[in-house]
Design a protein around this motif. Structure first.
Motif, mmCIF file in Angstrom:
data_model
loop_
_atom_site.group_PDB
_atom_site.id
_atom_site.type_symbol
_atom_site.label_atom_id
_atom_site.label_comp_id
_atom_site.label_asym_id
_atom_site.label_seq_id
_atom_site.Cartn_x
_atom_site.Cartn_y
_atom_site.Cartn_z
ATOM 1 N N ARG A 8 0.854 -1.183 0.000
ATOM 2 C CA ARG A 8 0.000 0.000 0.000
ATOM 3 C C ARG A 8 0.890 1.233 0.000
ATOM 4 O O ARG A 8 1.986 1.214 0.534
ATOM 5 C CB ARG A 8 -0.879 0.068 1.242
ATOM 6 C CG ARG A 8 -1.972 -0.944 1.299
ATOM 7 C CD ARG A 8 -2.866 -0.694 2.504
ATOM 8 N NE ARG A 8 -3.566 -1.927 2.827
ATOM 9 C CZ ARG A 8 -3.995 -2.259 4.023
ATOM 10 N NH1 ARG A 8 -3.820 -1.440 5.041
ATOM 11 N NH2 ARG A 8 -4.615 -3.402 4.218
ATOM 12 N N GLU A 9 0.341 2.300 -0.529
ATOM 13 C CA GLU A 9 1.023 3.595 -0.535
ATOM 14 C C GLU A 9 0.876 4.231 0.841
ATOM 15 O O GLU A 9 -0.201 4.239 1.422
ATOM 16 C CB GLU A 9 0.403 4.491 -1.603
ATOM 17 C CG GLU A 9 1.142 5.787 -1.829
ATOM 18 C CD GLU A 9 2.507 5.592 -2.450
ATOM 19 O OE1 GLU A 9 3.423 6.355 -2.104
ATOM 20 O OE2 GLU A 9 2.669 4.679 -3.282
ATOM 21 N N SER A 10 1.971 4.777 1.369
ATOM 22 C CA SER A 10 1.955 5.430 2.676
ATOM 23 C C SER A 10 2.279 6.909 2.542
ATOM 24 O O SER A 10 3.384 7.268 2.112
ATOM 25 C CB SER A 10 2.982 4.782 3.614
ATOM 26 O OG SER A 10 3.159 5.572 4.771
ATOM 27 N N ASP A 11 1.350 7.749 2.940
ATOM 28 C CA ASP A 11 1.608 9.190 2.962
ATOM 29 C C ASP A 11 2.641 9.546 4.020
ATOM 30 O O ASP A 11 3.407 10.487 3.840
ATOM 31 C CB ASP A 11 0.309 9.962 3.238
ATOM 32 C CG ASP A 11 -0.686 9.858 2.101
ATOM 33 O OD1 ASP A 11 -0.266 9.582 0.959
ATOM 34 O OD2 ASP A 11 -1.887 10.062 2.351
ATOM 35 N N ARG A 12 2.661 8.792 5.114
ATOM 36 C CA ARG A 12 3.617 9.081 6.198
ATOM 37 C C ARG A 12 5.059 8.838 5.772
ATOM 38 O O ARG A 12 5.974 9.478 6.263
ATOM 39 C CB ARG A 12 3.331 8.211 7.431
ATOM 40 C CG ARG A 12 2.030 8.441 8.148
ATOM 41 C CD ARG A 12 1.922 9.741 8.938
ATOM 42 N NE ARG A 12 2.951 10.111 9.850
ATOM 43 C CZ ARG A 12 2.917 9.943 11.158
ATOM 44 N NH1 ARG A 12 1.908 9.329 11.725
ATOM 45 N NH2 ARG A 12 3.896 10.374 11.910
ATOM 46 N N LEU A 13 5.262 7.883 4.852
ATOM 47 C CA LEU A 13 6.623 7.566 4.405
ATOM 48 C C LEU A 13 6.939 8.137 3.035
ATOM 49 O O LEU A 13 8.077 8.062 2.578
ATOM 50 C CB LEU A 13 6.819 6.045 4.375
ATOM 51 C CG LEU A 13 6.692 5.315 5.708
ATOM 52 C CD1 LEU A 13 6.856 3.816 5.505
ATOM 53 C CD2 LEU A 13 7.695 5.841 6.721
ATOM 54 N N ASP A 14 5.930 8.655 2.348
ATOM 55 C CA ASP A 14 6.090 9.142 0.968
ATOM 56 C C ASP A 14 6.586 8.049 0.035
ATOM 57 O O ASP A 14 7.346 8.299 -0.896
ATOM 58 C CB ASP A 14 7.042 10.350 0.901
ATOM 59 C CG ASP A 14 6.442 11.571 1.550
ATOM 60 O OD1 ASP A 14 5.205 11.727 1.492
ATOM 61 O OD2 ASP A 14 7.214 12.366 2.126
ATOM 62 N N ARG A 15 6.140 6.838 0.293
ATOM 63 C CA ARG A 15 6.459 5.687 -0.541
ATOM 64 C C ARG A 15 5.559 4.539 -0.136
ATOM 65 O O ARG A 15 4.783 4.667 0.795
ATOM 66 C CB ARG A 15 7.935 5.312 -0.464
ATOM 67 C CG ARG A 15 8.475 5.094 0.911
ATOM 68 C CD ARG A 15 9.988 4.906 0.962
ATOM 69 N NE ARG A 15 10.713 5.854 0.155
ATOM 70 C CZ ARG A 15 11.406 5.532 -0.952
ATOM 71 N NH1 ARG A 15 11.499 4.300 -1.347
ATOM 72 N NH2 ARG A 15 12.038 6.451 -1.630
ATOM 73 N N ALA A 16 5.675 3.441 -0.828
ATOM 74 C CA ALA A 16 4.847 2.281 -0.508
ATOM 75 C C ALA A 16 5.512 1.427 0.568
ATOM 76 O O ALA A 16 6.718 1.527 0.806
ATOM 77 C CB ALA A 16 4.619 1.439 -1.767
#
Length: 150
Positions: A8-16
């Motif tokens: 899944r894409e993670s906004d917190r990490l700016d990556r999947a």
């Protein structure tokens, strides 16, 4: 599902966040720039990871991981699994926790190499070792430390 690639894409990490699972064990964790085409997004472990990324403490110590590394490297990685959520330790401490000698350069290098090659970062939380490389990019490790300190 006991086998597959989940991401899944993670906004917190700016990556999947990508997790590989085989026979109910995590065999790999990575943080790719984009979700792989063959990845599925529905897995209970991803739900836990995303709750963690949202700030819910989780040590993930109950997650079964498959470590295909040598005995000494396994001791290092298993020692890191004992570092509590929100804490950081030195590489010297990890070396001692693994039963190695921090005065022996070969032992220190073995620990550094094991952490750098960690196939399951987050579940073996090498981001909690402040002065050693880890299996995730430095930017991801920094964000994970920030999430745990919030």
């Amino acid at each position: 599902m006991d086998v597959g690639v989940f991401a899944r894409e993670s906004d917190r990490l700016d990556r999947a966040v990508e997790i590989g699972v085989a026979s109910g064990r995590v065999v790999g964790v990575s943080f790719p720039a984009e979700i792989p085409d063959d990845a599925e997004s529905d897995h209970p472990l991803l739900d836990r990871v995303f709750a963690y990324l949202a700030g819910e403490p989780d040590h993930f110590d109950d997650v079964e991981v498959a470590l295909t590394v040598g005995t000494t490297e396994r001791r290092v990685l298993e020692a890191v699994r004992n570092v509590p959520h929100g804490e950081t330790v030195s590489l010297e401490r990890v070396v001692r926790m693994a039963g190695l000698d921090p005065e022996e350069s070969a032992d220190v290098e073995t620990a550094r190499s094991a952490l750098a090659a960690n196939p399951v970062p987050l579940f073996v939380p090498d981001h909690r070792v402040r002065d050693a490389p880890g299996g995730a990019a430095a930017s991801v490790a920094a964000r994970l430390r920030a999430i745990e300190s919030d």
